[in-house]
Design a protein around this motif. Structure first.
Motif, PDB file in Angstrom:
ATOM      1  N   ALA A 232       6.456 -52.701  62.776  1.00 16.18           N
ATOM      2  CA  ALA A 232       5.464 -52.580  63.851  1.00 16.18           C
ATOM      3  C   ALA A 232       5.612 -51.286  64.632  1.00 16.18           C
ATOM      4  CB  ALA A 232       5.565 -53.777  64.793  1.00 16.18           C
ATOM      5  N   ASN A 233       6.811 -50.679  64.590  1.00 16.48           N
ATOM      6  CA  ASN A 233       7.018 -49.401  65.282  1.00 16.48           C
ATOM      7  C   ASN A 233       6.135 -48.303  64.702  1.00 16.48           C
ATOM      8  OD1 ASN A 233       9.020 -50.698  66.721  1.00 16.48           O
ATOM      9  ND2 ASN A 233      10.709 -49.858  65.526  1.00 16.48           N
ATOM     10  N   TYR A 234       5.711 -48.470  63.450  1.00 17.23           N
ATOM     11  CA  TYR A 234       4.913 -47.459  62.763  1.00 17.23           C
ATOM     12  C   TYR A 234       3.419 -47.784  62.794  1.00 17.23           C
ATOM     13  CZ  TYR A 234       9.701 -46.843  61.259  1.00 17.23           C
ATOM     14  OH  TYR A 234      11.084 -46.701  61.250  1.00 17.23           O
ATOM     15  N   PHE A 235       3.054 -48.797  63.576  1.00 19.65           N
ATOM     16  CA  PHE A 235       1.663 -49.076  63.924  1.00 19.65           C
ATOM     17  C   PHE A 235       1.571 -48.869  65.435  1.00 19.65           C
ATOM     18  CE2 PHE A 235       1.948 -51.121  59.876  1.00 19.65           C
ATOM     19  CZ  PHE A 235       0.662 -51.255  59.373  1.00 19.65           C
ATOM     20  N   PRO A 236       1.208 -47.673  65.904  1.00 19.62           N
ATOM     21  CA  PRO A 236       1.314 -47.331  67.331  1.00 19.62           C
ATOM     22  C   PRO A 236       0.641 -48.327  68.262  1.00 19.62           C
ATOM     23  CG  PRO A 236       0.746 -45.393  66.044  1.00 19.62           C
ATOM     24  CD  PRO A 236       0.674 -46.557  65.110  1.00 19.62           C
ATOM     25  N   GLU A 237      -0.532 -48.846  67.880  1.00 20.76           N
ATOM     26  CA  GLU A 237      -1.245 -49.778  68.747  1.00 20.76           C
ATOM     27  C   GLU A 237      -0.503 -51.110  68.852  1.00 20.76           C
ATOM     28  OE1 GLU A 237      -3.151 -50.465  64.655  1.00 20.76           O
ATOM     29  OE2 GLU A 237      -1.899 -48.996  65.706  1.00 20.76           O
ATOM     30  N   LYS A 261      -0.845 -60.445  68.366  1.00 17.17           N
ATOM     31  CA  LYS A 261      -1.853 -61.359  67.816  1.00 17.17           C
ATOM     32  C   LYS A 261      -3.001 -61.572  68.797  1.00 17.17           C
ATOM     33  CE  LYS A 261       0.883 -64.788  66.710  1.00 17.17           C
ATOM     34  NZ  LYS A 261       1.242 -66.136  66.204  1.00 17.17           N
ATOM     35  N   SER A 262      -2.675 -61.629  70.082  1.00 18.57           N
ATOM     36  CA  SER A 262      -3.730 -61.768  71.098  1.00 18.57           C
ATOM     37  C   SER A 262      -4.656 -60.561  71.088  1.00 18.57           C
ATOM     38  CB  SER A 262      -3.105 -61.934  72.485  1.00 18.57           C
ATOM     39  OG  SER A 262      -2.388 -63.152  72.575  1.00 18.57           O
ATOM     40  N   ALA A 263      -4.069 -59.359  70.922  1.00 20.70           N
ATOM     41  CA  ALA A 263      -4.874 -58.133  70.893  1.00 20.70           C
ATOM     42  C   ALA A 263      -5.785 -58.106  69.670  1.00 20.70           C
ATOM     43  CB  ALA A 263      -3.956 -56.910  70.900  1.00 20.70           C
ATOM     44  N   VAL A 264      -5.305 -58.665  68.555  1.00 22.35           N
ATOM     45  CA  VAL A 264      -6.144 -58.747  67.352  1.00 22.35           C
ATOM     46  C   VAL A 264      -7.298 -59.716  67.597  1.00 22.35           C
ATOM     47  CG1 VAL A 264      -6.214 -59.404  64.916  1.00 22.35           C
ATOM     48  CG2 VAL A 264      -4.226 -58.173  65.806  1.00 22.35           C
ATOM     49  N   GLU A 265      -6.988 -60.868  68.176  1.00 22.57           N
ATOM     50  CA  GLU A 265      -8.016 -61.877  68.453  1.00 22.57           C
ATOM     51  C   GLU A 265      -9.062 -61.373  69.438  1.00 22.57           C
ATOM     52  OE1 GLU A 265      -5.726 -65.146  69.828  1.00 22.57           O
ATOM     53  OE2 GLU A 265      -4.842 -65.583  67.859  1.00 22.57           O
ATOM     54  N   ASN A 266      -8.643 -60.517  70.358  1.00 26.81           N
ATOM     55  CA  ASN A 266      -9.557 -59.974  71.367  1.00 26.81           C
ATOM     56  C   ASN A 266     -10.309 -58.736  70.881  1.00 26.81           C
ATOM     57  OD1 ASN A 266      -8.669 -61.949  73.138  1.00 26.81           O
ATOM     58  ND2 ASN A 266      -7.106 -60.634  74.074  1.00 26.81           N
ATOM     59  N   GLY A 267     -10.011 -58.304  69.653  1.00 21.32           N
ATOM     60  CA  GLY A 267     -10.689 -57.136  69.108  1.00 21.32           C
ATOM     61  C   GLY A 267     -10.117 -55.817  69.572  1.00 21.32           C
ATOM     62  N   GLU A 268      -8.972 -55.861  70.254  1.00 18.18           N
ATOM     63  CA  GLU A 268      -8.350 -54.615  70.729  1.00 18.18           C
ATOM     64  C   GLU A 268      -7.592 -53.906  69.609  1.00 18.18           C
ATOM     65  OE1 GLU A 268      -5.959 -55.871  74.005  1.00 18.18           O
ATOM     66  OE2 GLU A 268      -7.641 -56.843  75.015  1.00 18.18           O
TER      67      GLU A 268
END
Length: 291
Positions: A232-237, A261-268
């Motif tokens: 996950a360190n190499y996925f900046p967001e 996971k919350s950010a994915v669900e929220n479309g962020e």
């Protein structure tokens, strides 16, 4: 002894650039005994036998290195992807991004062949998203030379590696940046849907005040040396969100109150990025242990 940088390696010979020019060197036998292999990009000390030949006596400590292609001390990777022919792939791009960031190399995304696009809406959306993650993204055409001048400042004064799929136009792009190179290029293989390999060895070539590694490409795109807890360190967001996860060491898979996971669900965070993250986790878990 004189210091310089290896700019080309072919068949056991190392071509070292120093203030006196380029000297063809061989490595000392002690390198083989100590299992040290000089790489293109290495800073070395060498003993000149004459104006043209010498021996490498010492390899300086590297700040980073890539294995395939074998090149060291790279400041940045220019990841060259075509908008079309071959088709733009976020999966492959994310794989490259993870591998170069894990090697402590700064990635810059360069999308070519925009002149072939009929509808640019989808590629423009991807560009917007990758910029929001924190990446520099350039759109360039080797045919029309649009965007070329945006790339030059990134290369100036740095050592860069051009990487990407075969057929995306790496050699064509380098020829536009420095027409004197006259690097060999080939068309896309219509049967295989990918480019024919045109670069046979790693070599640092001068582009303005910078050096660029023209390479045969990444012959391996696995995640050797990358642990699942670090991915996950190499996925900046994802890295930005992970500080708000309930559990330290959260892998963002099945843990409760996971901010990623919350950010994915929220479309962020785009779903395709999270999908690739989970895919890469499975690859890391499934690789064979090395003893």
């Amino acid at each position: 002894m004189t210091e310089g940088k290896i700019i080309k390696a072919i068949s056991g010979f190392y071509y070292v650039l120093s203030e006196e020019g380029i000297v063809q060197c061989r490595g000392r036998g002690v390198f083989r005994i100590n299992n040290v292999s000089p790489l293109v990009g290495d800073l070395v000390s060498f003993q000149a036998e004459n104006d043209k030949e010498g021996y490498i006596m010492d390899v300086k400590e590297r700040k980073n290195e890539l294995v395939r292609p074998p090149v060291a001390n790279i400041d940045q990777a220019i990841l060259v992807f075509s908008a079309l022919e071959p088709e733009f792939s976020t999966t492959l791009l994310d794989r490259f991004l993870v591998i170069v960031e894990a090697a402590n190399v700064l990635p810059i995304i360069c999308i070519t062949k925009q002149d072939l696009l009929v509808n640019e809406e989808e590629i423009n959306q991807y560009m917007k998203e990758y910029r929001s993650f924190g990446y520099d993204v350039l759109m360039i055409s080797s045919t029309t030379e649009e965007g070329i001048e945006q790339l030059r400042p990134f290369i100036s004064g740095k050592t860069s590696v051009f990487a990407g799929q075969s057929g995306v136009g790496k050699s064509s792009l380098l020829n536009v940046l420095n027409p004197e190179l006259n690097l060999k290029t080939d068309d896309i293989s219509t049967h295989l849907g990918r480019g024919k390999h045109t670069t046979r060895h790693v070599e640092l070539i001068e582009i303005g005040t910078g050096l660029v590694a023209d390479t045969p490409g990444f012959s391996s795109l696995d995640f050797t040396g990358i642990e699942e807890g670090d991915l996950a360190n190499y996925f900046p967001e994802m890295y930005r969100e992970s500080g708000a996860c309930k559990f330290r060491g959260c892998l963002h898979l099945n843990e409760p109150r996971c901010a990623v996971k919350s950010a994915v669900e929220n479309g962020e965070i785009p779903e395709y990025r999270y999908k690739h993250y989970k895919q890469f986790i499975e690859e890391i878990r499934g690789r064979k242990p090395r003893y």
